[in-house]
Design an enzyme around this catalytic site. Structure first.
Site, PDB file in Angstrom:
ATOM      1  N   LEU A   9       5.796  -0.258 -16.566  1.00 19.14           N
ATOM      2  CA  LEU A   9       6.118   0.687 -15.485  1.00 19.14           C
ATOM      3  C   LEU A   9       7.148   1.682 -16.013  1.00 19.14           C
ATOM      4  O   LEU A   9       8.287   1.317 -16.304  1.00 19.14           O
ATOM      5  CB  LEU A   9       6.675  -0.058 -14.270  1.00 19.14           C
ATOM      6  CG  LEU A   9       5.801  -1.189 -13.712  1.00 19.14           C
ATOM      7  CD1 LEU A   9       6.428  -1.758 -12.447  1.00 19.14           C
ATOM      8  CD2 LEU A   9       4.371  -0.725 -13.461  1.00 19.14           C
ATOM      9  N   ALA A  11       7.197   5.264 -14.779  1.00 22.14           N
ATOM     10  CA  ALA A  11       6.974   6.538 -14.087  1.00 22.14           C
ATOM     11  C   ALA A  11       8.223   7.067 -13.397  1.00 22.14           C
ATOM     12  O   ALA A  11       8.274   8.228 -13.003  1.00 22.14           O
ATOM     13  CB  ALA A  11       5.850   6.388 -13.055  1.00 22.14           C
ATOM     14  N   ARG A  16      19.642   7.513 -11.604  1.00 24.56           N
ATOM     15  CA  ARG A  16      21.019   7.109 -11.893  1.00 24.56           C
ATOM     16  C   ARG A  16      21.461   7.491 -13.319  1.00 24.56           C
ATOM     17  O   ARG A  16      22.620   7.343 -13.671  1.00 24.56           O
ATOM     18  CB  ARG A  16      21.165   5.595 -11.667  1.00 24.56           C
ATOM     19  CG  ARG A  16      21.091   5.201 -10.206  1.00 24.56           C
ATOM     20  CD  ARG A  16      20.807   3.720  -9.983  1.00 24.56           C
ATOM     21  NE  ARG A  16      19.391   3.395 -10.113  1.00 24.56           N
ATOM     22  CZ  ARG A  16      18.872   2.183  -9.937  1.00 24.56           C
ATOM     23  NH1 ARG A  16      19.667   1.162  -9.629  1.00 24.56           N
ATOM     24  NH2 ARG A  16      17.574   1.971 -10.083  1.00 24.56           N
ATOM     25  N   GLY A  77       7.297   3.784  -5.706  1.00 21.85           N
ATOM     26  CA  GLY A  77       7.839   2.445  -5.890  1.00 21.85           C
ATOM     27  C   GLY A  77       7.044   1.633  -6.905  1.00 21.85           C
ATOM     28  O   GLY A  77       5.924   1.993  -7.285  1.00 21.85           O
ATOM     29  N   THR A  78       7.636   0.524  -7.346  1.00 23.32           N
ATOM     30  CA  THR A  78       7.015  -0.281  -8.406  1.00 23.32           C
ATOM     31  C   THR A  78       5.702  -0.925  -7.932  1.00 23.32           C
ATOM     32  O   THR A  78       4.773  -1.095  -8.726  1.00 23.32           O
ATOM     33  CB  THR A  78       7.991  -1.366  -8.894  1.00 23.32           C
ATOM     34  OG1 THR A  78       8.575  -2.016  -7.753  1.00 23.32           O
ATOM     35  CG2 THR A  78       9.109  -0.779  -9.733  1.00 23.32           C
ATOM     36  N   ARG A 334      15.505  16.886 -46.929  1.00 25.73           N
ATOM     37  CA  ARG A 334      14.709  17.187 -45.733  1.00 25.73           C
ATOM     38  C   ARG A 334      13.279  16.681 -45.916  1.00 25.73           C
ATOM     39  O   ARG A 334      12.919  16.193 -46.993  1.00 25.73           O
ATOM     40  CB  ARG A 334      14.761  18.695 -45.467  1.00 25.73           C
ATOM     41  CG  ARG A 334      16.149  19.126 -44.967  1.00 25.73           C
ATOM     42  CD  ARG A 334      16.272  20.628 -44.928  1.00 25.73           C
ATOM     43  NE  ARG A 334      15.195  21.248 -44.178  1.00 25.73           N
ATOM     44  CZ  ARG A 334      14.818  22.511 -44.316  1.00 25.73           C
ATOM     45  NH1 ARG A 334      15.441  23.295 -45.204  1.00 25.73           N
ATOM     46  NH2 ARG A 334      13.832  23.008 -43.603  1.00 25.73           N
ATOM     47  N   ASN A 378      17.127  20.127 -65.965  1.00 26.42           N
ATOM     48  CA  ASN A 378      18.500  20.271 -65.496  1.00 26.42           C
ATOM     49  C   ASN A 378      18.581  21.555 -64.683  1.00 26.42           C
ATOM     50  O   ASN A 378      18.319  22.632 -65.190  1.00 26.42           O
ATOM     51  CB  ASN A 378      19.452  20.321 -66.701  1.00 26.42           C
ATOM     52  CG  ASN A 378      20.886  20.093 -66.258  1.00 26.42           C
ATOM     53  OD1 ASN A 378      21.318  20.666 -65.259  1.00 26.42           O
ATOM     54  ND2 ASN A 378      21.605  19.258 -66.973  1.00 26.42           N
ATOM     55  N   ALA A 381      24.119  24.719 -61.372  1.00 24.82           N
ATOM     56  CA  ALA A 381      24.798  24.927 -60.088  1.00 24.82           C
ATOM     57  C   ALA A 381      24.381  26.260 -59.480  1.00 24.82           C
ATOM     58  O   ALA A 381      24.270  27.266 -60.175  1.00 24.82           O
ATOM     59  CB  ALA A 381      26.307  24.916 -60.303  1.00 24.82           C
TER      60      ALA A 381
HETATM   61  C1  UD1 Z   1      13.623  -3.422 -10.267  1.00 22.64           C
HETATM   62  C2  UD1 Z   1      13.208  -4.536  -9.311  1.00 22.64           C
HETATM   63  C3  UD1 Z   1      14.378  -5.495  -9.176  1.00 22.64           C
HETATM   64  C4  UD1 Z   1      14.758  -6.038 -10.531  1.00 22.64           C
HETATM   65  C5  UD1 Z   1      15.041  -4.919 -11.522  1.00 22.64           C
HETATM   66  C6  UD1 Z   1      15.165  -5.509 -12.908  1.00 22.64           C
HETATM   67  C7  UD1 Z   1      11.679  -3.507  -7.741  1.00 22.64           C
HETATM   68  C8  UD1 Z   1      11.474  -3.014  -6.357  1.00 22.64           C
HETATM   69  N1  UD1 Z   1      12.882  -3.979  -8.027  1.00 22.64           N
HETATM   70  O1  UD1 Z   1      14.694  -2.713  -9.673  1.00 22.64           O
HETATM   71  O2  UD1 Z   1      14.005  -6.577  -8.328  1.00 22.64           O
HETATM   72  O3  UD1 Z   1      15.901  -6.878 -10.404  1.00 22.64           O
HETATM   73  O4  UD1 Z   1      13.966  -3.962 -11.533  1.00 22.64           O
HETATM   74  O5  UD1 Z   1      15.537  -4.567 -13.854  1.00 22.64           O
HETATM   75  O6  UD1 Z   1      10.757  -3.471  -8.539  1.00 22.64           O
HETATM   76  N2  UD1 Z   1       8.783   2.817 -11.704  1.00 22.64           N
HETATM   77  C9  UD1 Z   1       7.520   3.354 -11.684  1.00 22.64           C
HETATM   78  N3  UD1 Z   1       7.066   3.941 -10.530  1.00 22.64           N
HETATM   79  C10 UD1 Z   1       7.815   3.990  -9.407  1.00 22.64           C
HETATM   80  C11 UD1 Z   1       9.105   3.432  -9.428  1.00 22.64           C
HETATM   81  C12 UD1 Z   1       9.566   2.839 -10.600  1.00 22.64           C
HETATM   82  O7  UD1 Z   1       6.807   3.320 -12.674  1.00 22.64           O
HETATM   83  O8  UD1 Z   1       7.323   4.540  -8.412  1.00 22.64           O
HETATM   84  C13 UD1 Z   1       9.279   2.197 -12.941  1.00 22.64           C
HETATM   85  C14 UD1 Z   1      10.570   2.815 -13.466  1.00 22.64           C
HETATM   86  O9  UD1 Z   1      10.281   3.875 -14.371  1.00 22.64           O
HETATM   87  C15 UD1 Z   1      11.262   1.646 -14.140  1.00 22.64           C
HETATM   88  C16 UD1 Z   1      10.702   0.428 -13.445  1.00 22.64           C
HETATM   89  O10 UD1 Z   1       9.573   0.853 -12.715  1.00 22.64           O
HETATM   90  O11 UD1 Z   1      10.958   1.569 -15.525  1.00 22.64           O
HETATM   91  C17 UD1 Z   1      11.725  -0.204 -12.502  1.00 22.64           C
HETATM   92  O12 UD1 Z   1      12.135   0.758 -11.571  1.00 22.64           O
HETATM   93  P1  UD1 Z   1      13.680   0.881 -11.150  1.00 22.64           P
HETATM   94  O13 UD1 Z   1      13.781   1.953 -10.138  1.00 22.64           O
HETATM   95  O14 UD1 Z   1      14.532   0.940 -12.340  1.00 22.64           O
HETATM   96  O15 UD1 Z   1      13.867  -0.516 -10.419  1.00 22.64           O
HETATM   97  P2  UD1 Z   1      15.231  -1.302 -10.174  1.00 22.64           P
HETATM   98  O16 UD1 Z   1      15.940  -0.675  -9.026  1.00 22.64           O
HETATM   99  O17 UD1 Z   1      15.964  -1.463 -11.434  1.00 22.64           O
HETATM  100 CA    CA Z   2      15.740  -0.658 -13.434  1.00 18.90          CA
END
Ligand code: UD1
Ligand code: CA
Length: 451
Positions: A9, A11, A16, A77-78, A334, A378, A381
């Site tokens: 995941l 996206a 923060r 969301g996840t 380089r 060689n 310089a």
């Molecule tokens: C998430 C978990 C939390 C866990 C923590 C661990 C959820 C709701 N919460 O919180 O329980 O303790 O991770 O690190 O999952 N992402 C997407 N699409 C979205 C939203 C997020 O791909 O719509 C990806 C983000 O890029 C990220 C990952 O999902 O890599 C987690 O998202 P993040 O917002 O960091 O979740 P946490 O608040 O850390």
């Molecule tokens: Ca996270």
């Protein structure tokens, strides 16, 4: 064997981080977070990995041209990320899926394997870690008998409902039966403090449905830490640096001032190499046994052969340093710079797409670009290959054992023959045959002084 695959995941915007760069492209030891996660999955999943991208997805695609992506247009969301990936995963015949957050770059192949093995019997499993301060992590809530009840996100956690938090938190790595997850996913809602569809809600739903749900406890394993802020990025990078250095020292690499030595986990550093910090070695660099690298060097995607010595304050990028070659201090190699065995490059010398033959020397104040320099030459310089006319680049070829006098401009395209000699201060615009002296400078006149 069910067909296994992994989904990263990646996206999210990473609000923060307060950065315009997508979070998964922020780097640790020179590599984007996402690369660390991807490499940890490679031993177990090979090419069976999909990456969910969304925010600045084209930047992620450009950085990972060989990967397979799922586009999540809106980051809801996840849980929504997994839902978005379902059609592609189902079409590929995936039955069992490992899901991992893209912001957990300390993950290792061993931890992934351990988790997958520990999850085999469950319909849905997730990894948990124990933290003194659960911070923003999702809290794991268990029944009195220890079985999993739910994961509750920090923002939504209410003491009166779930009791005091135990410090056991969700690490963001899941193993699931895809058909079961597909059945439950449409039941996830965004009725929570963030207004997001949480993947973690699958846990409570699966428990309620009587599926076997497992929270695999991984203790205080730092490899599962997630990164949400610049401070956490710095802390995790430090942990990774220590881990890499400890592994290298255990194998017989000598690190002086190791706290300031930064080596990518992708680099190969052989036993018997000696490195003094501060020093940075990134990318797929290979440093062979017996090489020595002094302080204040930055090396990326280079090959440094056995017995080579890089003195202080050198910058090397996509270059190859041959056996027993000597570089620096204050040299710059380089992309495409190749130093053959026992060749020398000294202070304020720059090489680009240039091959320095065996035993050849360019010890001071020189630019060699788009050039081949024969063995035993060689280069005096202040020698400059004038390789660029403002539009095109041209080649300079210097034969074996040629001697280029100081402050020579070699106007490319041009060839200097083997054993030729160039007079100091020359501007060479025509080829110089083997064994001949080329000299091209104003004649000196001595006149009586006036007044
Ligand atoms: C998430 C978990 C939390 C866990 C923590 C661990 C959820 C709701 N919460 O919180 O329980 O303790 O991770 O690190 O999952 N992402 C997407 N699409 C979205 C939203 C997020 O791909 O719509 C990806 C983000 O890029 C990220 C990952 O999902 O890599 C987690 O998202 P993040 O917002 O960091 O979740 P946490 O608040 O850390
Ligand atoms: Ca996270």
């Amino acid at each position: 064997m069910p067909k296994e695959a992994a989904l990263i995941l990646a996206a999210g915007k990473g609000t923060r981080m307060h950065s315009s760069k997508p979070k998964v492209l922020q780097t640790l030891l020179g590599e984007p977070m996402l690369r660390h996660v991807r490499e940890a999955l490679r031993p177990l999943f090979g090419e069976n990995v999909w990456i969910v991208i969304g925010h600045a997805g084209e930047m992620v695609e450009a950085a990972f041209p060989d990967e397979r992506f799922v586009r999540q247009q809106e980051q809801l969301g996840t849980g929504h990320a997994l839902l978005t990936a379902l059609p592609q995963l189902e079409a590929a015949g995936v039955e069992r899926l490992l899901v991992i957050n893209g912001d957990t770059p300390l993950i290792t192949a061993d931890v992934v394997r351990h988790f997958v093995e520990g999850s085999a019997a469950a319909d849905l499993a997730f990894a948990t870690i124990a933290l003194d301060d659960p911070g923003a992590y999702g809290r794991v809530v268990r029944h009195d008998d220890g079985s999993v009840r739910a994961i509750v996100e920090a923002k939504d956690y209410r003491m009166e409902q779930y009791g005091a938090a135990t410090g056991e938190v969700n690490a963001g790595m899941y193993c699931l039966d895809l058909a079961q997850a597909a059945r439950l996913l449409p039941r996830i809602t965004n009725a929570n403090k963030s207004g997001e569809y949480y993947i973690t809600d699958l846990v409570g739903l699966a428990v309620a449905d009587g599926l076997s749900v497992l929270g695999v406890q991984c203790g205080d394993d730092t490899s599962l830490l997630g990164i949400n802020s610049p401070l956490e990025l710095a802390q995790c990078e430090e942990l990774l640096r220590e881990r890499v250095n400890a592994r290298l020292m255990a194998s017989g690499v000598m690190l002086h001032a190791p706290a300031s030595v930064r080596i990518s986990p992708l680099a190969t550093v052989e036993p018997g190499v000696e490195i003094t910090g501060p020093c940075e070695i990134y990318g797929a660099s290979v440093v062979r046994g017996g090489a020595r690298i002094a302080s204040h060097c930055v090396i990326r995607d280079c090959e440094v052969a056995a017995g080579a010595e890089i003195r202080s304050f050198c910058h090397l990028d996509q270059a190859s340093v041959g056996p027993d070659a000597l570089v620096g201090p204050y040299a710059r190699l380089r992309p495409g710079a190749v130093m053959e065995e026992a060749s020398h490059v000294g202070n304020f010398v720059e090489l680009k797409k240039a091959r320095l033959g065996k035993g050849a020397k360019a010890n001071h104040l020189t630019y060699l670009g788009d050039a081949s320099i024969g063995a035993g030459c060689n280069i005096g310089a202040g020698t400059i290959t004038c390789n660029y006319d403002g539009k095109h680049k041209f080649q300079t070829h210097i034969g074996e054992r040629a001697f280029i006098g100081s402050n020579t401009a070699l106007v490319a395209p041009v060839r200097v023959g083997a054993d030729a000699l160039i007079g100091a201060g020359s501007v060479i615009t025509k080829d110089v045959p083997d064994n001949e002296l080329g000299i091209a400078r104003g004649k000196q006149k001595n006149l009586p002084r006036r007044g």
